[in-house]
Design a protein around this motif. Structure first.
Motif, mmCIF file in Angstrom:
data_model
loop_
_atom_site.group_PDB
_atom_site.id
_atom_site.type_symbol
_atom_site.label_atom_id
_atom_site.label_comp_id
_atom_site.label_asym_id
_atom_site.label_seq_id
_atom_site.Cartn_x
_atom_site.Cartn_y
_atom_site.Cartn_z
ATOM 1 N N ALA A 60 40.572 53.346 6.123
ATOM 2 C CA ALA A 60 40.425 52.775 7.463
ATOM 3 C C ALA A 60 41.027 51.374 7.501
ATOM 4 O O ALA A 60 40.636 50.495 6.730
ATOM 5 N N ILE A 61 41.991 51.178 8.383
ATOM 6 C CA ILE A 61 42.616 49.872 8.566
ATOM 7 C C ILE A 61 42.195 49.334 9.929
ATOM 8 O O ILE A 61 42.582 49.869 10.968
ATOM 9 N N TYR A 62 41.385 48.292 9.906
ATOM 10 C CA TYR A 62 40.867 47.706 11.136
ATOM 11 C C TYR A 62 41.796 46.582 11.596
ATOM 12 O O TYR A 62 42.133 45.685 10.815
ATOM 13 N N LEU A 63 42.191 46.641 12.864
ATOM 14 C CA LEU A 63 43.001 45.584 13.471
ATOM 15 C C LEU A 63 42.148 44.921 14.547
ATOM 16 O O LEU A 63 41.793 45.546 15.545
ATOM 17 N N VAL A 64 41.813 43.668 14.342
ATOM 18 C CA VAL A 64 40.866 42.983 15.220
ATOM 19 C C VAL A 64 41.537 41.756 15.831
ATOM 20 O O VAL A 64 42.158 40.964 15.116
ATOM 21 N N HIS A 104 36.501 53.432 2.411
ATOM 22 C CA HIS A 104 37.652 52.600 2.077
ATOM 23 C C HIS A 104 38.136 51.930 3.363
ATOM 24 O O HIS A 104 38.697 52.597 4.232
ATOM 25 N N ALA A 105 37.909 50.635 3.467
ATOM 26 C CA ALA A 105 38.271 49.928 4.699
ATOM 27 C C ALA A 105 38.845 48.556 4.391
ATOM 28 O O ALA A 105 38.505 47.920 3.391
ATOM 29 N N MET A 106 39.718 48.112 5.279
ATOM 30 C CA MET A 106 40.300 46.778 5.181
ATOM 31 C C MET A 106 40.462 46.241 6.590
ATOM 32 O O MET A 106 40.824 46.992 7.509
ATOM 33 N N ILE A 107 40.205 44.956 6.782
ATOM 34 C CA ILE A 107 40.263 44.348 8.108
ATOM 35 C C ILE A 107 41.382 43.309 8.166
ATOM 36 O O ILE A 107 41.448 42.406 7.332
#
Length: 275
Positions: A5-9, A59-62
């Motif tokens: 999961a690739i979080y774009l904030v 598995h996540a990155m922000i």
């Protein structure tokens, strides 16, 4: 295998993070990822919610872009406390330029888009209408220019997108007897709410077609006349309680209904908000 999961904030549309990350992804021969975009993040509460969701992913990155230092710092702190991986895209750039010019950053989200205000206002409105479509988040009610309410298949979503292309920020709320509408629609000015109704016959026709596209039998209660009349009566009670403008869309094209709403906004002197 679970997707990474690739979080774009972002505190704006999020186009900067989107372009940077998509460009970087071309360097990796993999499709094992899912982009999760969060635009117009304005509060620490929203940051808390996003970090909580990311923590639930295996598995996540922000990646984040905040022009306000306090928001960027808060995001960094929350990421560290949640044991997540995060990258601040904007802050190092703003800090470096500030040192070069010996000037403070304005810290105004989306200021670059003022170069072409009409275009980017339209983009904002479309993003807004998608974000607050179908009652997904009642917080959109207080931020919207116009709120559309009505039973299923009264053209709420296509109208929202059409009006968004006219730079109108729209939230739409479905009405059905089993669920109370958000309390927010009773606390704002009724002039900002538009009730959409359709004839029972037309609803019966379009709902049968909808069931057909879903591979369901047309005899399902969703398209039944008894159910339709029940929903319309419930919606009528809500609209009368609010005292809002009501438009019958049964014999109107989307464009015609939208023109009616735009004219109504002019008559009622409803200004379009800047978020």
């Amino acid at each position: 295998m679970d997707l990474n999961a690739i979080y774009l904030v972002s505190d704006s549309i999020g186009e900067t993070a989107d372009v940077v990350i998509r460009s970087a992804l071309f360097q990796f021969e993999t499709e094992n990822y899912q982009l999760k975009k969060y635009s117009y993040v304005q509060t620490t509460e929203e940051i808390d919610e996003i970090c909580a969701k990311a923590a639930d992913d295996d598995h996540a990155m922000i990646f984040y872009t905040f022009v306000k230092k306090e928001m960027a710092d808060y995001m960094k702190d929350r990421i560290e406390k949640a044991g997540l991986i995060g990258v601040d895209i904007y802050s190092p750039i703003l800090t470096g330029l500030g040192q070069l010019f010996q000037l403070p950053a304005k810290e105004k989200p989306g200021i670059n888009r003022q170069l072409n205000a009409d275009y980017f206002n339209r983009v904002e409105a479309i993003e807004f209408s998608v974000k607050y479509d179908d009652g997904r988040d009642p917080r959109g009610i207080e931020k919207a220019d116009i709120i559309l309410i009505g039973v299923s298949r009264t053209s709420k979503t296509p109208l929202s997108i059409y009006l968004a292309n006219k730079n109108v920020k729209v939230a739409n709320i479905p009405l059905f007897p089993e669920s109370k509408p958000p309390k927010e629609i009773f606390s704002i000015a009724p002039e900002r709410i538009i009730g959409l109704v359709n004839s029972p016959k037309k609803l019966n026709e379009v709902r049968k077609e909808r069931l057909k596209t879903l591979g369901l039998p047309p005899s399902a209660s969703y398209a039944g006349m008894e159910r339709i009349l029940e929903e319309l009566e419930y919606a009528d009670q809500i609209m009368k309680q609010i005292g809002c403008e009501i438009i019958d869309v049964s014999n109107k094209a989307i464009e015609e209904t939208a023109d009616h709403i735009l004219h109504y906004m002019d008559v009622m002197n409803i200004n379009r908000k800047q978020l």
